[in-house]
Design an enzyme around this catalytic site. Structure first.
Site, PDB file in Angstrom:
ATOM      1  N   GLU A  26      -3.237  -6.610  -5.578  1.00 40.45           N
ATOM      2  CA  GLU A  26      -4.637  -6.550  -5.173  1.00 40.45           C
ATOM      3  C   GLU A  26      -5.500  -7.520  -5.952  1.00 40.45           C
ATOM      4  O   GLU A  26      -5.299  -7.627  -7.161  1.00 40.45           O
ATOM      5  CB  GLU A  26      -5.181  -5.123  -5.400  1.00 40.45           C
ATOM      6  CG  GLU A  26      -5.079  -4.279  -4.164  1.00 40.45           C
ATOM      7  CD  GLU A  26      -5.509  -2.842  -4.373  1.00 40.45           C
ATOM      8  OE1 GLU A  26      -6.582  -2.621  -4.961  1.00 40.45           O
ATOM      9  OE2 GLU A  26      -4.777  -1.961  -3.926  1.00 40.45           O
ATOM     10  N   ARG A  68      -0.864   3.541  -5.037  1.00 47.15           N
ATOM     11  CA  ARG A  68      -0.873   2.216  -5.658  1.00 47.15           C
ATOM     12  C   ARG A  68       0.170   1.345  -4.972  1.00 47.15           C
ATOM     13  O   ARG A  68       1.291   1.789  -4.704  1.00 47.15           O
ATOM     14  CB  ARG A  68      -0.544   2.301  -7.150  1.00 47.15           C
ATOM     15  CG  ARG A  68      -1.658   2.796  -8.042  1.00 47.15           C
ATOM     16  CD  ARG A  68      -2.829   1.808  -8.135  1.00 47.15           C
ATOM     17  NE  ARG A  68      -3.894   2.286  -9.003  1.00 47.15           N
ATOM     18  CZ  ARG A  68      -4.930   3.026  -8.593  1.00 47.15           C
ATOM     19  NH1 ARG A  68      -5.058   3.375  -7.335  1.00 47.15           N
ATOM     20  NH2 ARG A  68      -5.860   3.393  -9.472  1.00 47.15           N
ATOM     21  N   HIS A  75      -8.549  -0.851  -0.019  1.00 43.88           N
ATOM     22  CA  HIS A  75      -8.666   0.153  -1.088  1.00 43.88           C
ATOM     23  C   HIS A  75      -9.948   0.997  -0.947  1.00 43.88           C
ATOM     24  O   HIS A  75     -10.841   0.945  -1.789  1.00 43.88           O
ATOM     25  CB  HIS A  75      -8.614  -0.508  -2.470  1.00 43.88           C
ATOM     26  CG  HIS A  75      -8.199   0.441  -3.557  1.00 43.88           C
ATOM     27  ND1 HIS A  75      -7.427   0.069  -4.634  1.00 43.88           N
ATOM     28  CD2 HIS A  75      -8.445   1.770  -3.742  1.00 43.88           C
ATOM     29  CE1 HIS A  75      -7.226   1.115  -5.424  1.00 43.88           C
ATOM     30  NE2 HIS A  75      -7.837   2.156  -4.904  1.00 43.88           N
TER      31      HIS A  75
HETATM   32  C1  8YV Z   1     -10.965   4.085  -7.344  1.00 40.29           C
HETATM   33  C2  8YV Z   1      -8.528   4.798  -7.197  1.00 40.29           C
HETATM   34  O1  8YV Z   1     -11.972   3.708  -6.521  1.00 40.29           O
HETATM   35  O2  8YV Z   1      -9.356   6.485  -8.615  1.00 40.29           O
HETATM   36  C3  8YV Z   1      -8.446   5.750  -8.339  1.00 40.29           C
HETATM   37  O3  8YV Z   1      -7.379   5.765  -8.976  1.00 40.29           O
HETATM   38  O4  8YV Z   1      -7.566   4.282  -6.802  1.00 40.29           O
HETATM   39  C4  8YV Z   1      -9.777   4.426  -6.500  1.00 40.29           C
HETATM   40  O5  8YV Z   1     -10.014   5.343  -5.498  1.00 40.29           O
HETATM   41  C5  8YV Z   1     -10.689   2.963  -8.309  1.00 40.29           C
HETATM   42  O6  8YV Z   1      -9.604   3.257  -9.121  1.00 40.29           O
HETATM   43  C6  8YV Z   1     -11.891   2.677  -9.163  1.00 40.29           C
HETATM   44  O7  8YV Z   1     -11.537   2.296 -10.480  1.00 40.29           O
END
Ligand code: 8YV
Length: 328
Positions: free
Chosen positions: A272, A243, A290
């Site tokens: 983001e 993140r 992402h």
């Molecule tokens: C997802 C991600 O695509 O799963 C996670 O925490 O960061 C991503 O890979 C995204 O969160 C979809 O909600």
């Protein structure tokens, strides 16, 4: 007697097979044109749904949860990270939260290694030269990057994804170091040849590449602060597939520009989808939008997990991937 199917509001377009199954099982309200939901639309959704199937692009905060209707009983997140959901506020209202761990581990780890390679071996810079038709011929000292093999990798967060990164990095000949709230089992540490650092500061000063693989929580916000980033050696590279909020992005951009840090590979950003303008155009920063879990396989399996969590709840059982406030 016909059993009422739960009203499941799905906030974004999901893979077709997932949506088809959701339609069969639930009173599913899909977002076919995939526009991210406005605050008003989200408010309407929490007021009328039994279940919200949400994603990282939805901010499910305490204020929104306070306005949820009596029927809302489950927030089934499509994704592993839940930092966009106020899990404690949901628990107070008796609303369950679930996520989709495990199924995106390998793909996120692959992308982490891809970013390490891309930065170390200047893959994007080189590809841009070739694509532009500017390749003037091989030269002994042109476009030299840095070797991966033999380098020290410092992993911040040794959960599923951190360990998957470590396994890959070990295969590439790297030495594994990690900082985590607790040590991994001695079996895993031995298998990976991993060295534990209780002090993040001490680890940062000694590694060649840092990989951020921990969740974003109040405790990890700006964990890589300006002060800590300055502990890195000048040839060090920072990779983040977790993140954006875990790194002080503005400080990182300044240090990259000054050459105090050699490079960065970033798949996630602090604000983001906005990317700090100071990062744009830096030749030593490889930026991706992402894409960690962006494979057909992961996104389909994430959808299947969302379905399993909703279906299990609907059948009166505990959903397998419950997220508890105490876990964060
Ligand atoms: C997802 C991600 O695509 O799963 C996670 O925490 O960061 C991503 O890979 C995204 O969160 C979809 O909600």
């Amino acid at each position: 007697m016909a059993v009422r199917r739960p009203k499941v509001i799905v906030t974004r377009k999901l893979p077709d097979t997932v949506e088809t199954r959701m339609r069969e099982l639930f009173d599913a309200r899909l977002n076919l044109d995939d526009q991210p939901m406005s605050r008003e639309a989200l408010l309407g959704a929490v007021k009328e749904a039994d279940v919200i199937a949400c994603t990282i692009t939805d901010r499910i905060d305490a204020d929104l949860i306070a306005q949820a209707g009596e029927s809302l009983k489950l927030i089934a997140n499509f994704g592993a990270g839940v930092d966009h959901i106020d899990v404690a506020a949901a628990a107070e209202r008796g609303i369950l939260v679930t996520n989709t761990p495990g199924v995106l581990t390998e793909d996120t780890a692959d992308l982490t290694l891809a970013l390490m390679m891309a930065v170390s071996r200047r893959i994007v810079e080189g590809a841009n030269v070739a694509q532009a038709g500017d390749f003037a011929g091989w030269a002994p000292t042109w476009m030299m990057g840095r070797r991966i093999s033999g380098k020290r990798l410092g992993i911040i967060g040794m959960g599923r994804i951190g360990q998957a990164v470590a396994r890959r990095a070990k295969a590439f000949g790297m030495q594994i170091h990690y900082h985590n709230r607790k040590q991994v089992s001695s079996r895993i540490a031995d298998e990976l040849g991993a060295t534990y650092w209780e002090s993040l500061d001490q680890m940062l000063a000694r590694v060649d590449i840092v990989s951020v693989n921990c969740p974003h929580t109040p405790a990890t916000y700006h964990l890589l602060s300006a002060r800590r980033l300055k502990l890195l050696q000048p040839h060090a590279i920072v990779v983040n597939t977790a993140r954006g909020e875990i790194i002080d992005e503005s400080a990182l951009a300044d240090l990259l520009k000054a050459g105090t840090i050699a490079g960065a590979g970033l798949d996630v950003f602090e604000f983001e989808p906005t990317i700090n303008p100071k990062l744009l155009g830096l030749p030593n920063a490889v930026l991706l939008p992402h894409l960690g879990s962006a494979t057909v396989e992961a996104r389909t399996e994430m959808g299947e997990k969302v379905i399993i969590n909703i279906k299990t709840w609907m059948d009166g059982h505990r959903p397998p991937d419950r997220v508890l406030a105490g876990m964060l």
